[in-house]
Scaffold this motif. Structure first.
Motif, PDB file in Angstrom:
ATOM      1  N   THR A  55       4.179  26.056  13.464  1.00 50.85           N
ATOM      2  CA  THR A  55       2.740  25.538  12.965  1.00 50.85           C
ATOM      3  C   THR A  55       1.689  26.702  13.124  1.00 50.85           C
ATOM      4  O   THR A  55       1.219  27.342  12.145  1.00 50.85           O
ATOM      5  CB  THR A  55       2.128  24.482  13.708  1.00 50.85           C
ATOM      6  OG1 THR A  55       3.053  23.423  13.728  1.00 50.85           O
ATOM      7  CG2 THR A  55       0.800  24.146  13.027  1.00 50.85           C
ATOM      8  N   MET A  56       1.829  27.651  14.392  1.00 47.01           N
ATOM      9  CA  MET A  56       1.198  28.788  14.288  1.00 47.01           C
ATOM     10  C   MET A  56       1.497  29.801  13.502  1.00 47.01           C
ATOM     11  O   MET A  56       0.552  30.514  12.831  1.00 47.01           O
ATOM     12  CB  MET A  56       0.936  29.110  15.842  1.00 47.01           C
ATOM     13  CG  MET A  56       0.321  28.213  16.833  1.00 47.01           C
ATOM     14  SD  MET A  56      -1.455  27.750  16.301  1.00 47.01           S
ATOM     15  CE  MET A  56      -2.353  29.387  16.414  1.00 47.01           C
ATOM     16  N   ALA A  58       2.784  29.427  10.577  1.00 47.81           N
ATOM     17  CA  ALA A  58       2.608  29.195   9.202  1.00 47.81           C
ATOM     18  C   ALA A  58       1.124  29.431   9.046  1.00 47.81           C
ATOM     19  O   ALA A  58       0.466  29.816   8.002  1.00 47.81           O
ATOM     20  CB  ALA A  58       2.929  27.775   8.904  1.00 47.81           C
ATOM     21  N   ILE A  59       0.304  28.990   9.795  1.00 46.22           N
ATOM     22  CA  ILE A  59      -1.130  28.894   9.930  1.00 46.22           C
ATOM     23  C   ILE A  59      -1.572  30.650   9.693  1.00 46.22           C
ATOM     24  O   ILE A  59      -2.355  31.019   8.858  1.00 46.22           O
ATOM     25  CB  ILE A  59      -1.970  28.611  10.804  1.00 46.22           C
ATOM     26  CG1 ILE A  59      -1.979  27.148  10.977  1.00 46.22           C
ATOM     27  CG2 ILE A  59      -3.574  29.172  11.196  1.00 46.22           C
ATOM     28  CD1 ILE A  59      -2.334  26.197  12.197  1.00 46.22           C
ATOM     29  N   CYS A  60      -0.906  31.528  10.555  1.00 42.24           N
ATOM     30  CA  CYS A  60      -1.072  32.893  10.480  1.00 42.24           C
ATOM     31  C   CYS A  60      -0.682  33.500   9.111  1.00 42.24           C
ATOM     32  O   CYS A  60      -1.215  34.160   8.435  1.00 42.24           O
ATOM     33  CB  CYS A  60      -0.266  33.540  11.590  1.00 42.24           C
ATOM     34  SG  CYS A  60      -0.901  33.389  13.110  1.00 42.24           S
ATOM     35  N   SER A  62      -0.485  31.894   6.350  1.00 47.24           N
ATOM     36  CA  SER A  62      -1.512  31.374   5.289  1.00 47.24           C
ATOM     37  C   SER A  62      -2.623  32.238   5.310  1.00 47.24           C
ATOM     38  O   SER A  62      -3.140  32.634   4.274  1.00 47.24           O
ATOM     39  CB  SER A  62      -1.878  29.886   5.627  1.00 47.24           C
ATOM     40  OG  SER A  62      -0.807  29.199   5.555  1.00 47.24           O
ATOM     41  N   TRP A  76       2.008  28.292   1.634  1.00 49.64           N
ATOM     42  CA  TRP A  76       2.158  28.177   3.065  1.00 49.64           C
ATOM     43  C   TRP A  76       1.164  27.283   3.613  1.00 49.64           C
ATOM     44  O   TRP A  76       1.161  27.050   4.735  1.00 49.64           O
ATOM     45  CB  TRP A  76       1.881  29.539   3.648  1.00 49.64           C
ATOM     46  CG  TRP A  76       3.059  30.434   3.412  1.00 49.64           C
ATOM     47  CD1 TRP A  76       3.508  31.231   2.577  1.00 49.64           C
ATOM     48  CD2 TRP A  76       4.237  30.386   4.745  1.00 49.64           C
ATOM     49  NE1 TRP A  76       4.733  31.931   2.868  1.00 49.64           N
ATOM     50  CE2 TRP A  76       4.981  31.318   3.990  1.00 49.64           C
ATOM     51  CE3 TRP A  76       4.219  29.757   5.463  1.00 49.64           C
ATOM     52  CZ2 TRP A  76       6.244  31.542   4.667  1.00 49.64           C
ATOM     53  CZ3 TRP A  76       5.530  30.237   6.283  1.00 49.64           C
ATOM     54  CH2 TRP A  76       6.430  30.663   5.940  1.00 49.64           C
ATOM     55  N   LEU A  77       0.100  26.894   2.790  1.00 54.62           N
ATOM     56  CA  LEU A  77      -0.874  25.760   3.643  1.00 54.62           C
ATOM     57  C   LEU A  77      -0.111  24.508   3.438  1.00 54.62           C
ATOM     58  O   LEU A  77      -0.414  23.791   4.524  1.00 54.62           O
ATOM     59  CB  LEU A  77      -2.256  25.837   2.626  1.00 54.62           C
ATOM     60  CG  LEU A  77      -3.142  26.883   2.943  1.00 54.62           C
ATOM     61  CD1 LEU A  77      -4.289  26.891   1.867  1.00 54.62           C
ATOM     62  CD2 LEU A  77      -3.540  26.850   4.345  1.00 54.62           C
ATOM     63  N   THR A  80       2.150  24.525   6.429  1.00 55.72           N
ATOM     64  CA  THR A  80       1.257  24.269   7.585  1.00 55.72           C
ATOM     65  C   THR A  80       0.814  22.925   7.734  1.00 55.72           C
ATOM     66  O   THR A  80       1.198  22.227   8.843  1.00 55.72           O
ATOM     67  CB  THR A  80      -0.102  25.142   7.483  1.00 55.72           C
ATOM     68  OG1 THR A  80       0.415  26.438   7.431  1.00 55.72           O
ATOM     69  CG2 THR A  80      -0.724  25.086   8.620  1.00 55.72           C
ATOM     70  N   ALA A  81       0.662  22.377   6.577  1.00 59.81           N
ATOM     71  CA  ALA A  81       0.182  20.792   6.543  1.00 59.81           C
ATOM     72  C   ALA A  81       1.519  20.140   7.185  1.00 59.81           C
ATOM     73  O   ALA A  81       1.202  18.976   7.873  1.00 59.81           O
ATOM     74  CB  ALA A  81      -0.080  20.383   5.311  1.00 59.81           C
ATOM     75  N   PHE A  83       4.044  20.813   8.875  1.00 59.81           N
ATOM     76  CA  PHE A  83       4.180  21.179  10.386  1.00 59.81           C
ATOM     77  C   PHE A  83       3.071  20.317  11.271  1.00 59.81           C
ATOM     78  O   PHE A  83       3.551  19.659  12.422  1.00 59.81           O
ATOM     79  CB  PHE A  83       4.169  22.494  10.857  1.00 59.81           C
ATOM     80  CG  PHE A  83       5.452  23.380  10.511  1.00 59.81           C
ATOM     81  CD1 PHE A  83       6.768  22.821  10.639  1.00 59.81           C
ATOM     82  CD2 PHE A  83       5.267  24.674   9.898  1.00 59.81           C
ATOM     83  CE1 PHE A  83       7.792  23.314  10.341  1.00 59.81           C
ATOM     84  CE2 PHE A  83       6.554  25.377   9.595  1.00 59.81           C
ATOM     85  CZ  PHE A  83       7.995  24.770   9.784  1.00 59.81           C
ATOM     86  N   LEU A  84       1.918  20.363  10.787  1.00 56.80           N
ATOM     87  CA  LEU A  84       0.795  19.644  11.634  1.00 56.80           C
ATOM     88  C   LEU A  84       1.128  17.992  11.666  1.00 56.80           C
ATOM     89  O   LEU A  84       1.125  17.404  12.568  1.00 56.80           O
ATOM     90  CB  LEU A  84      -0.348  19.833  10.913  1.00 56.80           C
ATOM     91  CG  LEU A  84      -1.043  21.124  11.387  1.00 56.80           C
ATOM     92  CD1 LEU A  84      -2.326  21.638  10.552  1.00 56.80           C
ATOM     93  CD2 LEU A  84      -1.411  21.183  12.744  1.00 56.80           C
TER      94      LEU A  84
END
Length: 121
Positions: A55-56, A58-60, A62, A76-77, A80-81, A83-84
């Motif tokens: 998740t981290m 993917a956030i990075c 994005s 990538w957003l 991230t969603a 994974f969250l």
């Protein structure tokens, strides 16, 4: 698994309220159950940490793509969603396992006391 651990802990609480159990057998079974749940807890910790790291990452990714105006930031957003959405139930499940196993340790101490063994804390 959540229902199983809660049911088992409730069963032990009912046994502890009585005085007519074979505490040596209860103690042996309780140790076996603690070992099962500890193993489950370890596996879920590993999975939860992996999902948190993904998740981290993917956030990075994005943020980096958005900062440099590169294509694919929206994808990538979305990753991230996803994974969250998966991480939140994993954290909840691990939280339940962790707390219930900790409570089982307390139950074990009470079982030891009922079995007549001396326990030093």
């Amino acid at each position: 698994m959540e229902r199983r651990i809660l049911t088992y802990r409730s069963y032990i609480d009912e046994l502890l309220a009585r005085d007519d159990a074979d505490w040596e057998k209860v103690k042996a079974e309780h140790l076996a159950q603690i070992a099962f749940f500890q193993h489950e807890r370890l596996i879920h910790l590993i999975v939860t940490v992996i999902f948190a790291l993904l998740t981290m990452a993917a956030i990075c990714m994005s943020f980096l793509l958005m900062a440099f105006g590169a294509e694919g930031a929206l994808g990538w957003l979305l990753v991230t969603a996803v994974f969250l959405v998966l991480l939140i139930p994993y954290v909840r499940h691990y939280y339940i396992l962790e707390n219930e196993v900790q409570k089982m340790y307390g139950q074990y101490d009470k079982i030891v006391a009922k079995s007549g063994m001396i326990f030093y804390s």
